[in-house]
Design an enzyme around this catalytic site. Structure first.
Site, PDB file in Angstrom:
ATOM      1  N   SER A 163      47.309  25.631  35.885  1.00 47.55           N
ATOM      2  CA  SER A 163      46.276  24.670  36.251  1.00 47.55           C
ATOM      3  C   SER A 163      46.208  23.605  35.162  1.00 47.55           C
ATOM      4  O   SER A 163      46.494  23.888  33.985  1.00 47.55           O
ATOM      5  CB  SER A 163      44.916  25.358  36.369  1.00 47.55           C
ATOM      6  OG  SER A 163      43.863  24.406  36.482  1.00 47.55           O
ATOM      7  N   TYR A 176      38.433  31.073  32.414  1.00 44.02           N
ATOM      8  CA  TYR A 176      39.496  30.944  33.421  1.00 44.02           C
ATOM      9  C   TYR A 176      40.572  29.987  32.912  1.00 44.02           C
ATOM     10  O   TYR A 176      41.775  30.276  32.965  1.00 44.02           O
ATOM     11  CB  TYR A 176      38.894  30.429  34.723  1.00 44.02           C
ATOM     12  CG  TYR A 176      39.895  30.024  35.784  1.00 44.02           C
ATOM     13  CD1 TYR A 176      40.465  30.969  36.631  1.00 44.02           C
ATOM     14  CD2 TYR A 176      40.246  28.692  35.960  1.00 44.02           C
ATOM     15  CE1 TYR A 176      41.378  30.595  37.611  1.00 44.02           C
ATOM     16  CE2 TYR A 176      41.150  28.303  36.938  1.00 44.02           C
ATOM     17  CZ  TYR A 176      41.711  29.260  37.767  1.00 44.02           C
ATOM     18  OH  TYR A 176      42.611  28.882  38.733  1.00 44.02           O
ATOM     19  N   LYS A 180      44.746  30.196  32.009  1.00 44.87           N
ATOM     20  CA  LYS A 180      45.746  29.268  32.527  1.00 44.87           C
ATOM     21  C   LYS A 180      46.532  28.610  31.386  1.00 44.87           C
ATOM     22  O   LYS A 180      47.730  28.339  31.516  1.00 44.87           O
ATOM     23  CB  LYS A 180      45.075  28.211  33.409  1.00 44.87           C
ATOM     24  CG  LYS A 180      44.495  28.780  34.704  1.00 44.87           C
ATOM     25  CD  LYS A 180      45.579  29.400  35.552  1.00 44.87           C
ATOM     26  CE  LYS A 180      45.060  29.914  36.885  1.00 44.87           C
ATOM     27  NZ  LYS A 180      46.137  30.402  37.771  1.00 44.87           N
TER      28      LYS A 180
END
Length: 278
Positions: A163, A176, A180
């Site tokens: 991401s 999160y 990534k």
């Protein structure tokens, strides 16, 4: 120069996945489904994995009915953070379809939204287990059980779905995004460890209109699209096209890299506000 690696436009096989076996984790919806559909259209046997059997079966039926391709579609229930599930999955794939040639580490989870100091251990570990350790354990199983990159097999490809969050600060999803960012580092590390028999690359999407980003999309779609240079959010098909490039000889001299697909989000001036990403 072989037919497979000849110049684009001179060979019908250029960019084809016929005869290949591709495994896509989290393949029942969103980006994973978009990648699986593109691989099937390119001729591959496609294996999709997910935790929920009903959703997985429905996705397999849609892939078979709606996407033309010569290969098989095989749905397998498996948890992306479970090493035993990975081993069982690749054992079945090899028995049913032969050696794996492509693995897409797409499955991800994000059980926590909020500041880092409010993060609890259970959700922190779950996020790492799926997003970060899952990448390692599924790649290991693809190699050791699935035959990815074996001497008698074609050069293999691993495609990790990261991401742009791994490159920026974004309120609420810092943990999160940290996993990534780790995926981007692990992509380079595995490229070094697994070459030359396996190429390892990543895709770093911006906001893609999927179920995972549904809350962001519903609340702020017009604002987000107005800011982007290309004036639209991404689609699973956009990511599928990039994954096809990374899975085939179209990217035959590429490894350890990350393709950013974000509609131009990382080109925005720093002064722009409300630029959340997925």
């Amino acid at each position: 120069m072989s037919e497979q690696t000849s110049a684009a436009g001179t060979s019908p096989s250029y960019g084809s996945m016929e005869g290949q076996v591709a495994v896509v984790t989290g393949g029942s919806r969103g980006i994973g489904y978009g990648i699986a559909a593109r691989f099937r259209a390119a001729g591959a046997d496609v294996v999709i994995t997910a935790r929920k059997e009903n959703a997985l079966r429905d996705a397999a039926e849609r892939l078979t009915a709606e996407v033309a391709g010569p290969g098989r579609v095989l749905p397998l229930v498996a948890h992306a953070g479970d090493s035993a599930a990975a081993d069982a999955c690749f054992a079945e794939v090899r028995a049913e379809l032969g050696a794996v040639t492509t693995l897409v580490n797409n499955a991800a989870t994000n059980p926590y939204f909020g500041p880092l100091l409010g993060l609890d251990e259970a959700r922190a570990l779950k996020t790492v287990q799926v997003n970060q350790y899952g990448l390692v354990t599924w790649t290991r199983s693809a190699v050791e059980v699935g035959g990815l990159g074996a001497p008698d097999a074609p050069v293999g490809a691993v495609v990790n779905i990261a991401s742009i969050g791994g490159r920026i600060v974004d309120p609420g999803i810092g943990w999160y995004n940290a996993t990534k960012a780790a995926m981007l580092l692990l992509t380079r590390q595995l490229a070094w460890e697994l070459g030359p028999r396996i190429r390892v690359n990543a895709i770093a999407p911006g906001v893609v209109a999927t179920e995972l980003a549904a809350e962001v999309v519903r609340a702020r779609r017009e604002v987000l699209e107005a800011q982007l240079p290309l004036r639209r959010l991404g689609t699973p098909e956009d990511i599928g096209h990039a994954a096809l490039f990374l899975a085939t000889e179209l990217s035959g001299w590429m490894t350890g890299q990350a393709i950013v697909l974000d509609g131009g989000a990382l080109a925005l001036p720093i002064a722009v506000e409300d630029g959340a990403t997925s």
